[in-house]
Design an enzyme around this catalytic site. Structure first.
Site, PDB file in Angstrom:
ATOM      1  N   ARG A 134      -2.608  -9.743 -18.874  1.00  0.00           N
ATOM      2  CA  ARG A 134      -1.989  -8.933 -17.547  1.00  0.00           C
ATOM      3  C   ARG A 134      -1.565  -7.642 -18.455  1.00  0.00           C
ATOM      4  O   ARG A 134      -1.189  -7.810 -19.530  1.00  0.00           O
ATOM      5  CB  ARG A 134      -1.702  -9.308 -16.946  1.00  0.00           C
ATOM      6  CG  ARG A 134      -1.907 -10.110 -15.815  1.00  0.00           C
ATOM      7  CD  ARG A 134      -1.359 -11.233 -14.665  1.00  0.00           C
ATOM      8  NE  ARG A 134      -0.251  -9.776 -13.479  1.00  0.00           N
ATOM      9  CZ  ARG A 134       0.738  -9.563 -13.526  1.00  0.00           C
ATOM     10  NH1 ARG A 134       1.899 -10.183 -14.212  1.00  0.00           N
ATOM     11  NH2 ARG A 134       1.033  -8.740 -12.351  1.00  0.00           N
ATOM     12  N   LYS A 140       6.498 -20.044 -20.325  1.00  0.00           N
ATOM     13  CA  LYS A 140       4.827 -19.649 -20.461  1.00  0.00           C
ATOM     14  C   LYS A 140       3.910 -20.644 -20.691  1.00  0.00           C
ATOM     15  O   LYS A 140       3.652 -20.641 -22.089  1.00  0.00           O
ATOM     16  CB  LYS A 140       4.623 -18.515 -20.777  1.00  0.00           C
ATOM     17  CG  LYS A 140       3.324 -18.043 -19.588  1.00  0.00           C
ATOM     18  CD  LYS A 140       2.907 -16.071 -19.657  1.00  0.00           C
ATOM     19  CE  LYS A 140       1.287 -15.389 -19.397  1.00  0.00           C
ATOM     20  NZ  LYS A 140       2.061 -14.489 -18.493  1.00  0.00           N
ATOM     21  N   ARG A 185      11.330 -10.019 -14.040  1.00  0.00           N
ATOM     22  CA  ARG A 185      12.264 -10.845 -15.048  1.00  0.00           C
ATOM     23  C   ARG A 185      13.703 -10.765 -14.256  1.00  0.00           C
ATOM     24  O   ARG A 185      14.405 -10.465 -13.508  1.00  0.00           O
ATOM     25  CB  ARG A 185      12.587  -9.950 -16.145  1.00  0.00           C
ATOM     26  CG  ARG A 185      12.931  -8.250 -16.045  1.00  0.00           C
ATOM     27  CD  ARG A 185      13.222  -7.850 -17.481  1.00  0.00           C
ATOM     28  NE  ARG A 185      14.330  -6.651 -16.959  1.00  0.00           N
ATOM     29  CZ  ARG A 185      14.088  -5.030 -17.707  1.00  0.00           C
ATOM     30  NH1 ARG A 185      12.716  -5.099 -18.169  1.00  0.00           N
ATOM     31  NH2 ARG A 185      14.794  -4.586 -17.711  1.00  0.00           N
TER      32      ARG A 185
END
Ligand code: BTN
Length: 246
Positions: A40, A105, A244
């Site tokens: 992204r 992630k 974040r």
């Protein structure tokens, strides 16, 4: 129920490959390595040979760009469903559609669209799933990451292998794409909320031009992020914004 299957050893990007196909209603692409894997916001997606899954599915899609926000979140739910079917647990979702384990992630999702943004278009749903990433010399990946072989060790389960993983992902993603125009995001919202990695946490929403702080309340029926800010509750749509922990 015809769907074109492309298993290609070596590619620039499975998303790019399907975006360039002359419009097939339904097409799948799997690669062993991507030389120009895309994330992204124009980022690079690290895609070493034969260690992970790089999968894209192209689909004729009604509803246009407005429905994409919800589709992007629902894709995260579909990935979690595939992993939970194989015995993985504790997997969470970060708005809009990152798949995390212990805030690291595990998988990324890139959805692209061509055609008429207000009507019938073609979407390409790309999923990069870290499976054996830790086998390679870890390069500079700009964020904390994990992979399924590490998680399988922690959970004490047998790692299913990439073929089974790919089959489960394809099954869940095809089910999603077949039904999404009827169900919308609402059918996936409870599962998304239950796995929201940032629920109740203070975060910053960062875009190239601004930064907004607040506490994550959840998502609305379209998939927009609900944030409690100093000015009250505000809604945020995907695109250029990223979240974040504050
Ligand atoms: C992100 O989190 O930034 C999204 C990453 C998406 C990576 C996948 S790998 C398969 C498909 N092909 C690409 O070039 N990107 C997606």
């Amino acid at each position: 129920d015809w769907c074109q299957l492309n298993v290609v050893p070596f590619l620039d990007s499975t998303n790019t490959f399907l975006m360039q196909l002359p419009t097939a209603h339904a097409a799948i692409c799997l690669a062993e390595v991507q030389t120009a894997g895309r994330g992204r916001r124009g980022r690079h997606w690290h895609s070493p040979f034969a260690q992970n899954i790089y999968l894209s599915i192209g689909w004729g899609f009604e509803g246009g760009a407005a429905a994409l926000e919800g589709l992007s979140l629902a894709t995260g739910v579909a990935v979690v469903r595939a992993l939970e079917r194989l015995g993985f647990s504790g997997i969470s979702l970060k708005w809009p559609n990152d798949v995390l384990y212990e805030q690291k992630k595990l998988a990324g999702i890139l959805i692209e669209m061509s055609g008429d943004p207000s009507g019938s278009c073609q979407v390409v749903v790309g999923v990069g799933l870290n499976v054996n990433m830790s086998l390679s010399v870890a390069p500079e990946i700009g964020q904390p990451w994990t992979d399924l072989s590490l998680i399988a060790q922690v959970l004490g389960i047998v790692h299913p292998g990439r073929n089974i993983l790919a089959a489960m992902l394809i099954d869940e993603l095809v089910q999603l794409l077949k039904s999404y125009s009827n169900t919308g995001f609402v059918a996936y919202k409870p599962e998304w909320e239950a796995r929201n990695a940032h629920k109740g946490l203070s975060v910053e929403l960062v875009s190239p031009v601004s930064c907004v702080s607040g506490v994550v309340l959840g998502v609305n029926p379209q998939g927009a992020l609900r944030l409690q800010t100093a000015e009250g509750e505000q809604l945020f749509y995907g695109g250029e914004i990223s979240l974040r922990t504050a």
